[in-house]
Design a protein around this motif. Sequence first.
Motif, PDB file in Angstrom:
ATOM      1  N   GLY A  11      59.975 -22.743  -9.760  1.00 45.73           N
ATOM      2  CA  GLY A  11      60.118 -21.664  -8.802  1.00 45.73           C
ATOM      3  C   GLY A  11      61.205 -21.880  -7.776  1.00 45.73           C
ATOM      4  O   GLY A  11      61.506 -20.977  -6.979  1.00 45.73           O
ATOM      5  N   LEU A  12      61.830 -23.062  -7.754  1.00 45.61           N
ATOM      6  CA  LEU A  12      62.843 -23.362  -6.753  1.00 45.61           C
ATOM      7  C   LEU A  12      64.214 -23.593  -7.384  1.00 45.61           C
ATOM      8  O   LEU A  12      65.208 -23.004  -6.975  1.00 45.61           O
ATOM      9  CB  LEU A  12      62.424 -24.589  -5.942  1.00 45.61           C
ATOM     10  N   VAL A  13      64.265 -24.479  -8.370  1.00 46.86           N
ATOM     11  CA  VAL A  13      65.527 -24.750  -9.051  1.00 46.86           C
ATOM     12  C   VAL A  13      65.215 -25.147 -10.487  1.00 46.86           C
ATOM     13  O   VAL A  13      64.262 -25.892 -10.748  1.00 46.86           O
ATOM     14  CB  VAL A  13      66.331 -25.853  -8.329  1.00 46.86           C
ATOM     15  N   GLN A  14      65.987 -24.637 -11.417  1.00 45.86           N
ATOM     16  CA  GLN A  14      65.652 -24.762 -12.833  1.00 45.86           C
ATOM     17  C   GLN A  14      66.546 -25.739 -13.588  1.00 45.86           C
ATOM     18  O   GLN A  14      66.481 -25.828 -14.811  1.00 45.86           O
ATOM     19  CB  GLN A  14      65.713 -23.386 -13.498  1.00 45.86           C
ATOM     20  N   GLY A  15      67.364 -26.497 -12.874  1.00 40.22           N
ATOM     21  CA  GLY A  15      68.221 -27.456 -13.557  1.00 40.22           C
ATOM     22  C   GLY A  15      68.897 -28.368 -12.566  1.00 40.22           C
ATOM     23  O   GLY A  15      68.799 -28.188 -11.351  1.00 40.22           O
ATOM     24  N   ARG A  44      84.161 -25.391  -8.046  1.00 42.20           N
ATOM     25  CA  ARG A  44      83.729 -24.000  -7.869  1.00 42.20           C
ATOM     26  C   ARG A  44      82.525 -23.721  -8.752  1.00 42.20           C
ATOM     27  O   ARG A  44      81.529 -23.118  -8.306  1.00 42.20           O
ATOM     28  CB  ARG A  44      84.883 -23.062  -8.214  1.00 42.20           C
ATOM     29  N   ALA A  45      82.590 -24.149  -9.993  1.00 40.53           N
ATOM     30  CA  ALA A  45      81.470 -23.939 -10.908  1.00 40.53           C
ATOM     31  C   ALA A  45      80.235 -24.705 -10.453  1.00 40.53           C
ATOM     32  O   ALA A  45      79.113 -24.195 -10.525  1.00 40.53           O
ATOM     33  CB  ALA A  45      81.869 -24.363 -12.320  1.00 40.53           C
ATOM     34  N   LEU A  46      80.427 -25.921  -9.961  1.00 41.06           N
ATOM     35  CA  LEU A  46      79.291 -26.702  -9.467  1.00 41.06           C
ATOM     36  C   LEU A  46      78.648 -26.027  -8.267  1.00 41.06           C
ATOM     37  O   LEU A  46      77.410 -25.952  -8.156  1.00 41.06           O
ATOM     38  CB  LEU A  46      79.753 -28.108  -9.096  1.00 41.06           C
ATOM     39  N   ALA A  47      79.474 -25.519  -7.361  1.00 39.30           N
ATOM     40  CA  ALA A  47      78.953 -24.917  -6.138  1.00 39.30           C
ATOM     41  C   ALA A  47      78.157 -23.649  -6.413  1.00 39.30           C
ATOM     42  O   ALA A  47      77.247 -23.306  -5.655  1.00 39.30           O
ATOM     43  CB  ALA A  47      80.105 -24.614  -5.183  1.00 39.30           C
ATOM     44  N   THR A  48      78.479 -22.952  -7.487  1.00 36.12           N
ATOM     45  CA  THR A  48      77.810 -21.692  -7.796  1.00 36.12           C
ATOM     46  C   THR A  48      76.848 -21.805  -8.972  1.00 36.12           C
ATOM     47  O   THR A  48      76.357 -20.797  -9.472  1.00 36.12           O
ATOM     48  CB  THR A  48      78.860 -20.611  -8.106  1.00 36.12           C
ATOM     49  N   SER A  49      76.553 -23.025  -9.412  1.00 36.58           N
ATOM     50  CA  SER A  49      75.747 -23.225 -10.620  1.00 36.58           C
ATOM     51  C   SER A  49      74.268 -22.926 -10.413  1.00 36.58           C
ATOM     52  O   SER A  49      73.536 -22.712 -11.385  1.00 36.58           O
ATOM     53  CB  SER A  49      75.900 -24.663 -11.122  1.00 36.58           C
ATOM     54  N   GLY A  50      73.795 -22.972  -9.178  1.00 31.42           N
ATOM     55  CA  GLY A  50      72.372 -22.775  -8.937  1.00 31.42           C
ATOM     56  C   GLY A  50      71.518 -23.958  -9.329  1.00 31.42           C
ATOM     57  O   GLY A  50      70.297 -23.828  -9.468  1.00 31.42           O
ATOM     58  N   THR A  51      72.138 -25.121  -9.513  1.00 33.29           N
ATOM     59  CA  THR A  51      71.402 -26.323  -9.889  1.00 33.29           C
ATOM     60  C   THR A  51      71.440 -27.337  -8.747  1.00 33.29           C
ATOM     61  O   THR A  51      72.316 -27.299  -7.879  1.00 33.29           O
ATOM     62  CB  THR A  51      72.004 -26.994 -11.138  1.00 33.29           C
ATOM     63  N   THR A  52      70.478 -28.253  -8.761  1.00 33.86           N
ATOM     64  CA  THR A  52      70.564 -29.425  -7.900  1.00 33.86           C
ATOM     65  C   THR A  52      71.774 -30.237  -8.339  1.00 33.86           C
ATOM     66  O   THR A  52      72.044 -30.380  -9.535  1.00 33.86           O
ATOM     67  CB  THR A  52      69.301 -30.288  -8.042  1.00 33.86           C
ATOM     68  N   GLY A  80      81.523 -22.696  -1.658  1.00 34.50           N
ATOM     69  CA  GLY A  80      80.409 -21.768  -1.562  1.00 34.50           C
ATOM     70  C   GLY A  80      79.036 -22.339  -1.262  1.00 34.50           C
ATOM     71  O   GLY A  80      78.086 -21.575  -1.079  1.00 34.50           O
ATOM     72  N   VAL A  81      78.869 -23.648  -1.225  1.00 32.95           N
ATOM     73  CA  VAL A  81      77.569 -24.220  -0.882  1.00 32.95           C
ATOM     74  C   VAL A  81      77.340 -24.031   0.616  1.00 32.95           C
ATOM     75  O   VAL A  81      78.211 -24.341   1.437  1.00 32.95           O
ATOM     76  CB  VAL A  81      77.502 -25.724  -1.251  1.00 32.95           C
ATOM     77  N   ALA A  82      76.168 -23.539   0.987  1.00 40.44           N
ATOM     78  CA  ALA A  82      75.861 -23.301   2.393  1.00 40.44           C
ATOM     79  C   ALA A  82      75.850 -24.618   3.158  1.00 40.44           C
ATOM     80  O   ALA A  82      75.248 -25.597   2.695  1.00 40.44           O
ATOM     81  CB  ALA A  82      74.507 -22.618   2.533  1.00 40.44           C
ATOM     82  N   PRO A  83      76.490 -24.681   4.321  1.00 40.19           N
ATOM     83  CA  PRO A  83      76.547 -25.940   5.085  1.00 40.19           C
ATOM     84  C   PRO A  83      75.176 -26.496   5.446  1.00 40.19           C
ATOM     85  O   PRO A  83      75.038 -27.705   5.637  1.00 40.19           O
ATOM     86  CB  PRO A  83      77.329 -25.546   6.342  1.00 40.19           C
ATOM     87  N   THR A 127      73.356 -39.509  -4.301  1.00 41.03           N
ATOM     88  CA  THR A 127      73.215 -38.391  -3.380  1.00 41.03           C
ATOM     89  C   THR A 127      72.646 -37.181  -4.119  1.00 41.03           C
ATOM     90  O   THR A 127      73.126 -36.831  -5.197  1.00 41.03           O
ATOM     91  CB  THR A 127      74.570 -38.021  -2.760  1.00 41.03           C
ATOM     92  N   VAL A 128      71.624 -36.581  -3.535  1.00 47.26           N
ATOM     93  CA  VAL A 128      71.015 -35.365  -4.071  1.00 47.26           C
ATOM     94  C   VAL A 128      71.341 -34.224  -3.114  1.00 47.26           C
ATOM     95  O   VAL A 128      71.095 -34.334  -1.907  1.00 47.26           O
ATOM     96  CB  VAL A 128      69.490 -35.511  -4.221  1.00 47.26           C
ATOM     97  N   ILE A 129      71.876 -33.135  -3.642  1.00 49.14           N
ATOM     98  CA  ILE A 129      72.255 -31.980  -2.837  1.00 49.14           C
ATOM     99  C   ILE A 129      71.521 -30.764  -3.378  1.00 49.14           C
ATOM    100  O   ILE A 129      71.651 -30.409  -4.553  1.00 49.14           O
ATOM    101  CB  ILE A 129      73.777 -31.746  -2.888  1.00 49.14           C
ATOM    102  N   GLY A 130      70.721 -30.143  -2.536  1.00 46.05           N
ATOM    103  CA  GLY A 130      69.963 -28.972  -2.955  1.00 46.05           C
ATOM    104  C   GLY A 130      68.635 -28.897  -2.221  1.00 46.05           C
ATOM    105  O   GLY A 130      68.240 -29.826  -1.509  1.00 46.05           O
ATOM    106  N   GLU A 131      67.937 -27.792  -2.399  1.00 44.59           N
ATOM    107  CA  GLU A 131      66.684 -27.568  -1.672  1.00 44.59           C
ATOM    108  C   GLU A 131      65.648 -28.650  -1.937  1.00 44.59           C
ATOM    109  O   GLU A 131      64.827 -28.965  -1.065  1.00 44.59           O
ATOM    110  CB  GLU A 131      66.119 -26.195  -2.026  1.00 44.59           C
ATOM    111  N   VAL A 132      65.678 -29.264  -3.121  1.00 44.21           N
ATOM    112  CA  VAL A 132      64.686 -30.299  -3.428  1.00 44.21           C
ATOM    113  C   VAL A 132      64.839 -31.519  -2.529  1.00 44.21           C
ATOM    114  O   VAL A 132      63.897 -32.305  -2.363  1.00 44.21           O
ATOM    115  CB  VAL A 132      64.766 -30.737  -4.902  1.00 44.21           C
ATOM    116  N   ALA A 133      66.023 -31.701  -1.939  1.00 44.46           N
ATOM    117  CA  ALA A 133      66.246 -32.864  -1.073  1.00 44.46           C
ATOM    118  C   ALA A 133      65.386 -32.818   0.188  1.00 44.46           C
ATOM    119  O   ALA A 133      65.265 -33.819   0.895  1.00 44.46           O
ATOM    120  CB  ALA A 133      67.722 -32.971  -0.703  1.00 44.46           C
ATOM    121  N   ARG A 134      64.784 -31.654   0.491  1.00 43.98           N
ATOM    122  CA  ARG A 134      63.899 -31.578   1.654  1.00 43.98           C
ATOM    123  C   ARG A 134      62.733 -32.551   1.542  1.00 43.98           C
ATOM    124  O   ARG A 134      62.217 -33.041   2.547  1.00 43.98           O
ATOM    125  CB  ARG A 134      63.345 -30.167   1.814  1.00 43.98           C
TER     126      ARG A 134
END
Length: 260
Positions: free
Chosen positions: A142-146, A166-174, A195-198, A236-243
């Motif tokens: 429900g949060l990230v699929q890849g 660019r592709a990494l920033a818009t991939s929707g993946t961790t 494009g990744v939100a600061p 380093t992990v970048i994405g919502e799961v890092a919370r």
Amino acid sequence: MSTLDPLEAGTVALVGGGPGDPGLITVAGRAAVEQADVLLVDHLAPQGALAWARPDADLIDVSKLPRGAFTSQERINELLISHARAGRRVVRLKGGDGFVFGRGGEELQACAAAGVAVRVIPGVTSSVAVPALAGVPVTHRGLVQGFSVISGHVPPDDPTCSLNYRALATSGTTLVVLMGVANLAAISRELIAQGVAPATPAAVIARGGHPDQEVRTASIAEIADAAVGINPPAITVIGEVARWAAATSSLTPSFAMQEA
């Protein structure tokens, strides 16, 4: 030939050692260490696993320390082949990511080209295991699929960098960055520019699986500053799961860190 078959004289086994704790080595990997006549070991391999080696086994340090002692890949290949040709059971004990961004493929090819029987016993990849030790799932329902794993050993503006940020920033993946300690600031800036939100959460996990494992968390805009003083190996992990890392950073890693 199964990876669980006993090692034969005159052969090479490339053993992935997991991210640091001997408890993360596979059953087949431990068996290979126990049977070896010669062990070639680098600084990223779990040193506690050497307690499993036979007392008469030869241990050879082939580390590639950043800005320190360095064993060339050509020399490592030569040692593997020469010891195997002398009729010895040779094990190359590597860090867990030997077949992600390491030189495991080159060693496999060198042995095969020399007519030396070689097998691969994969390790537990640090790109997934180390975040897990810090309480971070690289995907979450429900949060990230890849997740995407990249090497950060060259900065984004380097002519040898082949990554499409660019592709990494818009991939929707961790995003999971290996070998990116020195270039973390440049990588973070480029991802934000693409494009990744600061405010995106990020976590650096250093020495994953070791007794002194350390976790630092911040937004992607601030993670390089938060990670000052961190030395390799670190992921380093970048994405919502890092919370999740913020809630678990003070906890002892899930392995008991027992030497064999």
